[in-house]
Scaffold this active site. Structure first.
Site, PDB file in Angstrom:
ATOM      1  N   SER A 111       2.209 -21.557 -10.468  1.00 46.79           N
ATOM      2  CA  SER A 111       2.317 -21.415 -11.923  1.00 46.79           C
ATOM      3  C   SER A 111       2.205 -22.787 -12.597  1.00 46.79           C
ATOM      4  O   SER A 111       1.538 -22.946 -13.623  1.00 46.79           O
ATOM      5  CB  SER A 111       3.658 -20.784 -12.306  1.00 46.79           C
ATOM      6  OG  SER A 111       3.604 -19.383 -12.200  1.00 46.79           O
ATOM      7  N   LYS A 123      14.678 -18.000 -17.146  1.00 45.02           N
ATOM      8  CA  LYS A 123      14.339 -16.651 -16.676  1.00 45.02           C
ATOM      9  C   LYS A 123      14.559 -15.678 -17.813  1.00 45.02           C
ATOM     10  O   LYS A 123      15.363 -15.943 -18.712  1.00 45.02           O
ATOM     11  CB  LYS A 123      15.252 -16.277 -15.505  1.00 45.02           C
ATOM     12  CG  LYS A 123      14.731 -15.137 -14.658  1.00 45.02           C
ATOM     13  CD  LYS A 123      13.762 -15.651 -13.611  1.00 45.02           C
ATOM     14  CE  LYS A 123      13.101 -14.552 -12.822  1.00 45.02           C
ATOM     15  NZ  LYS A 123      12.391 -15.104 -11.644  1.00 45.02           N
ATOM     16  N   GLY A 130       5.566 -13.701 -14.249  1.00 45.51           N
ATOM     17  CA  GLY A 130       5.962 -12.402 -13.717  1.00 45.51           C
ATOM     18  C   GLY A 130       7.180 -12.487 -12.812  1.00 45.51           C
ATOM     19  O   GLY A 130       7.614 -13.561 -12.410  1.00 45.51           O
ATOM     20  N   ASP A 131       7.735 -11.339 -12.518  1.00 48.29           N
ATOM     21  CA  ASP A 131       8.783 -11.147 -11.507  1.00 48.29           C
ATOM     22  C   ASP A 131       8.776  -9.631 -11.235  1.00 48.29           C
ATOM     23  O   ASP A 131       7.747  -8.976 -11.481  1.00 48.29           O
ATOM     24  CB  ASP A 131      10.161 -11.645 -12.028  1.00 48.29           C
ATOM     25  CG  ASP A 131      11.206 -11.775 -10.918  1.00 48.29           C
ATOM     26  OD1 ASP A 131      11.188 -12.796 -10.212  1.00 48.29           O
ATOM     27  OD2 ASP A 131      12.031 -10.855 -10.740  1.00 48.29           O
TER      28      ASP A 131
HETATM   29  P1  NDP Z   1       7.271  -6.377  -7.617  1.00 47.43           P
HETATM   30  O1  NDP Z   1       7.736  -5.661  -8.803  1.00 47.43           O
HETATM   31  O2  NDP Z   1       5.826  -6.629  -7.423  1.00 47.43           O
HETATM   32  O3  NDP Z   1       7.789  -5.660  -6.300  1.00 47.43           O
HETATM   33  C1  NDP Z   1       9.138  -5.459  -6.071  1.00 47.43           C
HETATM   34  C2  NDP Z   1       9.322  -4.692  -4.770  1.00 47.43           C
HETATM   35  O4  NDP Z   1      10.701  -4.676  -4.430  1.00 47.43           O
HETATM   36  C3  NDP Z   1       8.901  -3.252  -4.882  1.00 47.43           C
HETATM   37  O5  NDP Z   1       8.468  -2.791  -3.634  1.00 47.43           O
HETATM   38  C4  NDP Z   1      10.207  -2.576  -5.314  1.00 47.43           C
HETATM   39  O6  NDP Z   1      10.260  -1.202  -4.992  1.00 47.43           O
HETATM   40  C5  NDP Z   1      11.217  -3.349  -4.518  1.00 47.43           C
HETATM   41  N1  NDP Z   1      12.494  -3.347  -5.227  1.00 47.43           N
HETATM   42  C6  NDP Z   1      12.736  -3.861  -6.459  1.00 47.43           C
HETATM   43  N2  NDP Z   1      14.007  -3.669  -6.819  1.00 47.43           N
HETATM   44  C7  NDP Z   1      14.578  -3.021  -5.806  1.00 47.43           C
HETATM   45  C8  NDP Z   1      15.878  -2.531  -5.584  1.00 47.43           C
HETATM   46  N3  NDP Z   1      16.857  -2.679  -6.510  1.00 47.43           N
HETATM   47  N4  NDP Z   1      16.130  -1.922  -4.391  1.00 47.43           N
HETATM   48  C9  NDP Z   1      15.150  -1.766  -3.479  1.00 47.43           C
HETATM   49  N5  NDP Z   1      13.880  -2.199  -3.630  1.00 47.43           N
HETATM   50  C10 NDP Z   1      13.605  -2.823  -4.783  1.00 47.43           C
HETATM   51  O7  NDP Z   1       8.090  -7.752  -7.605  1.00 47.43           O
HETATM   52  P2  NDP Z   1       7.781  -9.098  -6.832  1.00 47.43           P
HETATM   53  O8  NDP Z   1       7.130  -8.820  -5.522  1.00 47.43           O
HETATM   54  O9  NDP Z   1       7.156 -10.027  -7.781  1.00 47.43           O
HETATM   55  O10 NDP Z   1       9.271  -9.641  -6.594  1.00 47.43           O
HETATM   56  C11 NDP Z   1      10.003  -9.370  -5.400  1.00 47.43           C
HETATM   57  C12 NDP Z   1      11.100 -10.410  -5.237  1.00 47.43           C
HETATM   58  O11 NDP Z   1      10.508 -11.709  -5.135  1.00 47.43           O
HETATM   59  C13 NDP Z   1      12.087 -10.512  -6.398  1.00 47.43           C
HETATM   60  O12 NDP Z   1      13.352 -10.851  -5.872  1.00 47.43           O
HETATM   61  C14 NDP Z   1      11.550 -11.678  -7.215  1.00 47.43           C
HETATM   62  O13 NDP Z   1      12.561 -12.280  -7.966  1.00 47.43           O
HETATM   63  C15 NDP Z   1      11.076 -12.589  -6.104  1.00 47.43           C
HETATM   64  N6  NDP Z   1      10.077 -13.588  -6.466  1.00 47.43           N
HETATM   65  C16 NDP Z   1       8.911 -13.243  -7.074  1.00 47.43           C
HETATM   66  C17 NDP Z   1       7.972 -14.210  -7.366  1.00 47.43           C
HETATM   67  C18 NDP Z   1       6.644 -13.877  -7.949  1.00 47.43           C
HETATM   68  O14 NDP Z   1       5.832 -14.804  -8.093  1.00 47.43           O
HETATM   69  N7  NDP Z   1       6.351 -12.641  -8.287  1.00 47.43           N
HETATM   70  C19 NDP Z   1       8.233 -15.625  -7.091  1.00 47.43           C
HETATM   71  C20 NDP Z   1       9.458 -15.874  -6.383  1.00 47.43           C
HETATM   72  C21 NDP Z   1      10.345 -14.879  -6.106  1.00 47.43           C
HETATM   73  P3  NDP Z   1      10.042  -0.114  -6.184  1.00 47.43           P
HETATM   74  O15 NDP Z   1       8.576  -0.179  -6.497  1.00 47.43           O
HETATM   75  O16 NDP Z   1      10.479   1.164  -5.603  1.00 47.43           O
HETATM   76  O17 NDP Z   1      10.901  -0.570  -7.329  1.00 47.43           O
HETATM   77  O1  2IT Z   2      11.308 -16.272  -9.110  1.00 51.18           O
HETATM   78  C1  2IT Z   2      10.265 -16.916  -9.362  1.00 51.18           C
HETATM   79  O2  2IT Z   2      10.113 -18.068  -8.984  1.00 51.18           O
HETATM   80  C2  2IT Z   2       9.208 -16.225 -10.096  1.00 51.18           C
HETATM   81  N1  2IT Z   2       9.339 -15.059 -10.425  1.00 51.18           N
HETATM   82  C3  2IT Z   2       7.977 -16.967 -10.501  1.00 51.18           C
HETATM   83  C4  2IT Z   2       8.218 -17.786 -11.735  1.00 51.18           C
HETATM   84  C5  2IT Z   2       7.000 -18.440 -12.335  1.00 51.18           C
HETATM   85  O3  2IT Z   2       7.188 -19.051 -13.396  1.00 51.18           O
HETATM   86  O4  2IT Z   2       5.902 -18.374 -11.785  1.00 51.18           O
END
Ligand code: NDP
Ligand code: 2IT
Length: 444
Positions: free
Chosen positions: A376, A125, A164-165
């Site tokens: 991915s 990560k 991404g994350d």
């Molecule tokens: P995005 O950046 O697309 O969206 C994040 C969302 O969560 C936004 O609505 C954001 O609000 C909110 N958020 C982020 N940080 C905080 C915080 N500290 N307090 C309150 N709200 C918060 O990210 P993702 O949708 O990609 O990721 C969301 C979660 O899913 C994370 O935990 C990530 O690790 C996990 N994840 C993502 C994957 C992926 O493929 N993208 C895969 C597996 C897990 P705001 O816009 O106001 O910051």
């Molecule tokens: O938390 C996760 O699994 C991710 N943000 C996606 C990682 C990836 O390599 O697609």
């Protein structure tokens, strides 16, 4: 003191300022106690000591110039945790809260998640304390170019493949990929989540959210339930939340609330997905603006109270530790029957205990949100083949993978005497494959 406890005490001593990492490690080590009893050879080979120590941790300076011409300096991270079963794989998070503890917790979770997918990917990560919010496209581009100017030497299609994350979506992956390609003069699958016209996989954008809902569907089936007619609350309104909402709707559920870090809105008529996609994906606006188009909706400042909104199914899709013990108790009292973690570690250990004690179906993040990294890995396969699958082909594979992860986790829980406990099941199933690989490869 048990072996697991002793190891945990040593970890606490060595990593005193890393609460998120210690939280994640504690949960996994607790779950693995029955494995330690059954597999003393893993203790003898130092598997547990080794798996909690990253193979490599890179921290670097990221200088860039903002639109006013001022120099800004951020901190970049890449933690390469485990390459036992494949190249390091895991996302990049850009958020002001990013530090080594956060990246280590995410990288650690990623080891077991990636193993559960059944695909050949190790765990890693990275990220930065850079905040993309409020920055111009040009600033984000300059930051990404500077970040990659250091990161490129540590990654590669067969070495380490970021994605991404939070705060890193298609725009950022584009800038990062462009700079990588320019530096190394090779077009390779070094990042996933790429645009579909330049090596990306169809279905990657949807994968985490869709996969989450497929996983929760499997949990519901064990009690003869489904999404049809259920009230669903989803926190967050980013990549994971949006596509979870889309799939819930397709399966006949009603999403009544979503949030961002400023607040949450409730729409009893069901969240309008076109509106939320346009607000978040196109205009990068706040949830509050939803009200301008949907007068019946209500908005509340602050994101934590979203868990007071009664629901049958909760899908936390924002960030770590967003559901605490009190929130979990409220959810149980309001009749919540299932929780699927779209985010990584969104429930505190105390909240998880409340869910398990009350027999709420609980899908831990490393199992429930593995769909993103699974697709991915499918993107990596397609890049290697110089070929691409259709959306339906990818979606079918994703669904099969999520069904399989549920089955493996459910079965491992049963095998080790923790029937129905997917936290223990996912940790054990994910761990065993990595441990066997480490055991075969000697002390490295
Ligand atoms: P995005 O950046 O697309 O969206 C994040 C969302 O969560 C936004 O609505 C954001 O609000 C909110 N958020 C982020 N940080 C905080 C915080 N500290 N307090 C309150 N709200 C918060 O990210 P993702 O949708 O990609 O990721 C969301 C979660 O899913 C994370 O935990 C990530 O690790 C996990 N994840 C993502 C994957 C992926 O493929 N993208 C895969 C597996 C897990 P705001 O816009 O106001 O910051
Ligand atoms: O938390 C996760 O699994 C991710 N943000 C996606 C990682 C990836 O390599 O697609």
């Amino acid at each position: 003191m048990s072996y697991a406890n002793d190891l945990m005490q040593r970890l606490i001593k060595r990593n005193p300022h890393q609460p998120e990492f210690l939280q994640a490690a504690q949960e996994v080590l607790d779950s693995l106690e029955p494995v330690m009893e059954r597999h003393p050879e893993f203790i003898d080979a130092g598997i547990f000591e080794r798996i909690v120590e990253p193979e490599r941790q890179i921290i670097f300076r990221v200088p860039w110039v903002d639109d006013r011409g001022e120099v800004q300096v951020n901190r970049g991270f890449r933690v390469e945790f485990s390459s036992a079963i494949g190249p390091y794989k895991g996302g990049l998070r850009f958020h002001p809260s990013v530090n080594l503890s956060v990246i280590k917790f995410l990288g650690f979770e990623q080891i077991f998640k990636n193993s559960l997918t059944g695909l050949p990917i190790g765990g890693g990560k990275g990220g930065s304390d850079f905040d993309p919010k409020g920055k111009s496209d040009e600033e984000v581009m300059r930051f990404c170019q500077s970040f990659m100017t250091e990161l490129y030497r540590h990654i590669g299609a067969d070495t380490d493949v970021p994605a991404g994350d939070i705060g890193v979506g298609g725009r950022e992956i584009g800038y990062l990929f462009g700079q990588y390609k320019r530096i190394v003069n090779r077009f390779e699958g070094v990042l996933t989540g790429k645009g579909v016209t330049w090596g990306g996989s169809l279905g990657r954008t949807e994968a985490t959210g869709f996969g989450l809902v497929y996983f929760v569907e499997e949990m519901l089936k064990t009690r003869g339930e489904s999404f049809a007619g259920k009230r669903v609350v989803i926190s967050g309104s980013g990549n994971v939340a949006i596509y979870a909402a889309q799939k819930v709707k397709q399966l006949g559920g009603q999403v009544v609330a979503m949030s961002d870090s400023n607040g949450y809105f409730v729409d009893e008529e069901g969240v309008n997905l076109d509106t939320i996609k346009s607000l978040k994906e196109v205009h990068r606006k706040r949830c509050k603006e939803y009200l301008a188009l949907h007068k019946q909706a209500l908005y509340y400042e602050g994101c934590d109270d979203i868990w007071n909104v009664p629901c049958d199914i909760a899908l936390p899709c924002a960030t770590q530790n967003e559901i605490d013990e009190q929130a979990a108790k409220t959810m149980v009292a309001n009749g919540c029957i299932a929780v699927g973690e779209g985010a990584n570690m969104p429930s505190t250990p105390q909240a998880v205990k409340v869910f398990l004690d009350h027999e709420v179906l609980f899908g831990p993040g490393k199992a429930a949100n593995a769909g993103g990294v699974a697709v991915s890995a499918l993107e990596m396969s397609q890049n290697s083949m110089r070929y691409s699958w259709t959306f339906d082909e990818v979606d079918t594979k994703l669904k099969d993978i999520m069904v399989d992860i549920h089955k493996k986790s459910y079965q491992a829980a049963n095998d080790y005497g923790y029937s129905g406990n997917l936290v223990v099941g996912a940790n054990i199933a994910g761990f065993l494959k990595v441990a066997e690989a480490m055991y075969s490869q000697g002390i490295v």
